[in-house]
Design a protein around this motif. Structure first.
Motif, PDB file in Angstrom:
ATOM      1  N   GLN A  98       0.854  -1.189   0.000  1.00  0.00           N
ATOM      2  CA  GLN A  98       0.000   0.000   0.000  1.00  0.00           C
ATOM      3  C   GLN A  98       0.888   1.236   0.000  1.00  0.00           C
ATOM      4  O   GLN A  98       1.808   1.361   0.809  1.00  0.00           O
ATOM      5  CB  GLN A  98      -0.930   0.012   1.203  1.00  0.00           C
ATOM      6  N   ASP A  99       0.604   2.157  -0.934  1.00  0.00           N
ATOM      7  CA  ASP A  99       1.435   3.340  -1.117  1.00  0.00           C
ATOM      8  C   ASP A  99       0.658   4.619  -0.811  1.00  0.00           C
ATOM      9  O   ASP A  99       0.866   5.645  -1.431  1.00  0.00           O
ATOM     10  CB  ASP A  99       1.978   3.369  -2.546  1.00  0.00           C
ATOM     11  N   GLY A 100      -0.267   4.537   0.113  1.00  0.00           N
ATOM     12  CA  GLY A 100      -1.035   5.719   0.498  1.00  0.00           C
ATOM     13  C   GLY A 100      -2.480   5.616   0.076  1.00  0.00           C
ATOM     14  O   GLY A 100      -2.962   4.565  -0.346  1.00  0.00           O
ATOM     15  N   ILE A 101      -3.166   6.762   0.172  1.00  0.00           N
ATOM     16  CA  ILE A 101      -4.587   6.857  -0.148  1.00  0.00           C
ATOM     17  C   ILE A 101      -4.775   7.953  -1.192  1.00  0.00           C
ATOM     18  O   ILE A 101      -4.212   9.041  -1.071  1.00  0.00           O
ATOM     19  CB  ILE A 101      -5.414   7.201   1.117  1.00  0.00           C
ATOM     20  N   ASP A 102      -5.581   7.662  -2.203  1.00  0.00           N
ATOM     21  CA  ASP A 102      -5.895   8.662  -3.216  1.00  0.00           C
ATOM     22  C   ASP A 102      -6.719   9.772  -2.571  1.00  0.00           C
ATOM     23  O   ASP A 102      -7.758   9.507  -1.952  1.00  0.00           O
ATOM     24  CB  ASP A 102      -6.668   8.007  -4.363  1.00  0.00           C
ATOM     25  N   GLN A 143      10.913  -3.157   3.415  1.00  0.00           N
ATOM     26  CA  GLN A 143      10.135  -2.179   2.660  1.00  0.00           C
ATOM     27  C   GLN A 143       9.635  -1.057   3.572  1.00  0.00           C
ATOM     28  O   GLN A 143       9.380  -1.265   4.747  1.00  0.00           O
ATOM     29  CB  GLN A 143       8.919  -2.854   1.994  1.00  0.00           C
ATOM     30  N   LYS A 144       9.465   0.113   2.986  1.00  0.00           N
ATOM     31  CA  LYS A 144       8.895   1.242   3.722  1.00  0.00           C
ATOM     32  C   LYS A 144       7.371   1.177   3.755  1.00  0.00           C
ATOM     33  O   LYS A 144       6.740   1.696   4.660  1.00  0.00           O
ATOM     34  CB  LYS A 144       9.323   2.569   3.076  1.00  0.00           C
ATOM     35  N   ARG A 145       6.783   0.553   2.749  1.00  0.00           N
ATOM     36  CA  ARG A 145       5.325   0.499   2.627  1.00  0.00           C
ATOM     37  C   ARG A 145       4.781  -0.769   3.285  1.00  0.00           C
ATOM     38  O   ARG A 145       5.415  -1.814   3.262  1.00  0.00           O
ATOM     39  CB  ARG A 145       4.935   0.503   1.150  1.00  0.00           C
ATOM     40  N   PRO A 146       3.550  -0.709   3.819  1.00  0.00           N
ATOM     41  CA  PRO A 146       2.947  -1.912   4.418  1.00  0.00           C
ATOM     42  C   PRO A 146       2.473  -2.902   3.345  1.00  0.00           C
ATOM     43  O   PRO A 146       2.063  -2.515   2.250  1.00  0.00           O
ATOM     44  CB  PRO A 146       1.765  -1.367   5.218  1.00  0.00           C
ATOM     45  N   ILE A 199      -3.869   3.269  -2.733  1.00  0.00           N
ATOM     46  CA  ILE A 199      -2.975   3.203  -3.892  1.00  0.00           C
ATOM     47  C   ILE A 199      -2.010   2.058  -3.638  1.00  0.00           C
ATOM     48  O   ILE A 199      -1.447   1.946  -2.543  1.00  0.00           O
ATOM     49  CB  ILE A 199      -2.199   4.526  -4.061  1.00  0.00           C
ATOM     50  N   PHE A 200      -1.834   1.213  -4.639  1.00  0.00           N
ATOM     51  CA  PHE A 200      -0.968   0.048  -4.489  1.00  0.00           C
ATOM     52  C   PHE A 200       0.221   0.130  -5.435  1.00  0.00           C
ATOM     53  O   PHE A 200       0.109   0.607  -6.554  1.00  0.00           O
ATOM     54  CB  PHE A 200      -1.741  -1.239  -4.756  1.00  0.00           C
TER      55      PHE A 200
END
Length: 83
Positions: free
Chosen positions: A25-29, A65-68, A36-37
């Motif tokens: 997961q790379d955040g939320i739109d 990784q930095k992302r979950p 955002i994946f």
């Protein structure tokens, strides 16, 4: 065509390629609020690797990784052959 006019063929699968994919997961739109994946793929995975082996490797890689982690995928390609 008569009931006896068909042939039964035998086919086999020959796995030719396997890929391990981490979906992160790379955040939320900001507009839709949807996640955002991003994905990271690792090619040339042994085709005979077990699910347990792939899971253990994926968890070890996620720790770097930095992302979950969202999900872990395995993608296989196979040839179908008559035989």
């Amino acid at each position: 065509m008569h009931c006896n006019d068909f042939h039964i063929f035998s086919f086999s699968l020959d796995m030719t390629k396997s890929t391990l994919q981490l979906v992160l997961q790379d955040g939320i739109d900001s507009e839709s609020g949807s996640p955002i994946f991003k994905s990271k793929s690792f090619n040339n995975v042994k085709t005979d690797a077990t699910a347990d082996q792939l899971y253990a490797i994926a968890i070890a890689l996620v720790e770097l990784q930095k992302r979950p982690l969202y999900t872990i995928n395995r993608k296989d390609n196979s040839d179908i052959r008559e035989g």
